[in-house]
Motif scaffolding. Structure first.
Motif, PDB file in Angstrom:
ATOM      1  N   GLY A   7     -11.376  57.823  -3.260  1.00  0.00           N
ATOM      2  CA  GLY A   7     -11.707  56.782  -2.291  1.00  0.00           C
ATOM      3  C   GLY A   7     -10.817  55.562  -2.439  1.00  0.00           C
ATOM      4  N   PHE A  22     -13.117  58.885   0.734  1.00  0.00           N
ATOM      5  CA  PHE A  22     -12.408  59.469   1.869  1.00  0.00           C
ATOM      6  C   PHE A  22     -12.255  60.980   1.754  1.00  0.00           C
ATOM      7  N   ILE A  43      -5.165  59.933  -0.048  1.00  0.00           N
ATOM      8  CA  ILE A  43      -5.430  59.017   1.071  1.00  0.00           C
ATOM      9  C   ILE A  43      -4.112  58.356   1.461  1.00  0.00           C
ATOM     10  N   ILE A  58      -4.985  59.274   7.248  1.00  0.00           N
ATOM     11  CA  ILE A  58      -5.676  58.326   8.143  1.00  0.00           C
ATOM     12  C   ILE A  58      -5.327  58.663   9.597  1.00  0.00           C
ATOM     13  N   ARG A 110      -7.084  61.740  10.798  1.00  0.00           N
ATOM     14  CA  ARG A 110      -8.507  61.491  11.105  1.00  0.00           C
ATOM     15  C   ARG A 110      -8.656  60.729  12.419  1.00  0.00           C
ATOM     16  N   GLN A 166     -15.302  59.845   9.380  1.00  0.00           N
ATOM     17  CA  GLN A 166     -14.648  59.898   8.062  1.00  0.00           C
ATOM     18  C   GLN A 166     -13.554  58.843   7.926  1.00  0.00           C
ATOM     19  N   LEU A 167     -13.821  57.695   8.526  1.00  0.00           N
ATOM     20  CA  LEU A 167     -12.903  56.553   8.401  1.00  0.00           C
ATOM     21  C   LEU A 167     -13.752  55.333   8.067  1.00  0.00           C
TER      22      LEU A 167
END
Ligand code: SAH
Length: 408
Positions: free
Chosen positions: A64, A77, A85, A90, A93, A122-123
């Motif tokens: 995370g 995340f 990540i 990002i 997603r 999931q953001l």
């Protein structure tokens, strides 16, 4: 200090140890790891640093983004150890969130909809709303700040909007240790309020001064449900009407005898009056500036009666400690309303407090039903519109409750 996402070491990450007694807090993959459930590392990770969550035996749990200034220390995340990540994750997603919304596309959805809904997409910490050709980003997590550029880039790639603005609300800023802000990242503030269509009505969205990201998109379908269950010639009371969402939808779709709409904000009511005239519905609704408890108590004392009552108060439970107090306030609101409903009248009662569960809200209503000695027939148990999905791992995403009932 913020770290540029691409400069992060992506293989050796700092480990955050979950306290052994807090096993349950992550077992359902809940994306929030609270400061109270972890053992802090010897040196503090930076805001937005990617960290590995491990258990006491250093068994890997998930990954995370860390924020030393937030009670939510780590926003998870991924639970897949091969996934990091990165900007790429990002953006993937974001693509997935946008793909869902493209499946919802119809007249009203195309104009105004929530494109990204934080944990539900999931953001965690990112909300994006679209109003015609303008996008509004609301950041509720400082840990995502280092990804802002890549978020803007991807949004621009998909929508080519006239503007993209950023909002960090004061309350969020305080809890995340960041500065409140409201600025345009791409384009200029539109000179005029943005015009959108919803449920056959025209709406002006004030991107500079509106509450939230401009309007309450989550209630879109519930407004139609309220109209559907309102009978001809009804006398309607709309408590916490904001810019007229429920009242105008009911006025547009039903023949009512009278609609009274109440809100404490004069500014919201001014905008509501403008919406009434924009939709040629002026004269159908009386707008009243008042506190909801005062207004309801006064009307009850004056023995007023209604056929439909909508209750849509602001979030009454901001944290877990406020749940009981909030349930008390919901009880009082619904009690006053139910006493003024004619037999067979329609009650549309809402709660947008994520901390108040559907069960608690239903129990509250059952308590009121018993107290006023009237049966409550549930017609529909609703939630937010489908551009605000909810996720099993984060019950808080199922925050909006809307019960439509007939009170016998
Ligand atoms: N029903 C609206 C959304 C309501 S949001 C819609 O369909 O769009 C909650 C509203 O409650 C806000 O407009 C806020 O101004 C109002 N409000 C907050 N505290 C209040 C109070 N004590 N009395 C009356 N209104 C209040």
């Amino acid at each position: 200090m913020l770290i540029e996402p691409e400069k992060r070491p992506v293989t050796v990450l700092r480990q955050i140890i979950l306290q052994s007694q807090n096993k349950r807090s992550f077992s359902g993959h809940h994306p929030w790891i609270l400061a109270s459930s972890i053992i802090e590392p010897a040196s503090t990770p930076a805001v937005g640093e990617q960290v590995d969550l491990v258990n006491y035996e250093t068994k890997w749990i998930g990954r995370g983004l860390y924020n030393p200034n937030s009670r939510i220390r780590v926003r998870m995340f991924t639970w897949d150890s091969s996934e990091f990540i990165t900007k790429d994750l990002i953006q993937k997603r974001l693509d997935r969130a946008i793909q869902l919304r493209s499946r919802l596309a119809n007249g009203s959805h195309q104009q105004a909809l929530r494109i990204v809904f934080s944990e539900a997409d999931q953001l965690s910490g990112l909300v994006v709303d679209k109003y015609a050709e303008h996008l509004v980003i609301q950041l509720t997590s400082a840990a995502l700040m280092p990804f802002l550029d890549c978020i803007v880039e991807r949004l621009f790639h998909h929508y080519r909007p006239l503007s993209i603005s950023l909002q960090v609300e004061e309350r969020t800023a305080k809890s995340e240790g960041m500065q409140p802000e409201s600025r345009f990242l791409i384009g200029q503030p539109p000179e005029e309020p943005v015009l959108i269509e919803e449920n056959g009505l025209q709406w002006h969205v004030d991107l500079k001064d509106g509450q939230k990201t401009g309007t309450y998109l989550d209630q879109r379908d519930n407004r139609l449900a309220a109209a559907r269950w309102t009978q001809p010639d009804s006398r309607v009371l709309d408590i916490c009407c904001y810019v007229g969402g429920f009242s105008l939808t009911i006025a547009k779709h039903c023949k009512t005898s009278e609609i009274i709409a109440v809100d404490s904000s004069e500014r919201a009511l001014e905008s509501a009056r403008r919406h009434a005239s924009l939709n040629q519905l002026e004269g159908r609704i009386t707008w009243e500036q008042a506190d909801f408890f005062d207004s309801l108590s006064r009307k009850l004392d004056a023995q007023e009666r209604f056929d439909t009552i909508v209750l849509d108060p602001p979030r009454l439970a901001g944290s877990r400690d406020h749940i009981q107090r909030a349930l008390g306030a919901y009880h009082k609101l619904n009690y006053l309303a139910m006493r003024m409903l004619n037999p067979g009248g329609t009650l549309v009662t809402c709660s947008c407090s994520g901390r108040v569960s559907r069960e608690d809200f239903r129990d509250m209503l059952r308590g009121v039903s018993t107290r006023v000695n009237r049966e409550v027939q549930i017609l529909e148990e609703r939630g937010a519109a489908p551009d605000h999905p909810s996720c099993m791992s984060c019950p808080e995403t199922d925050y909006l409750k809307c019960i439509v009932a007939r009170v016998l």
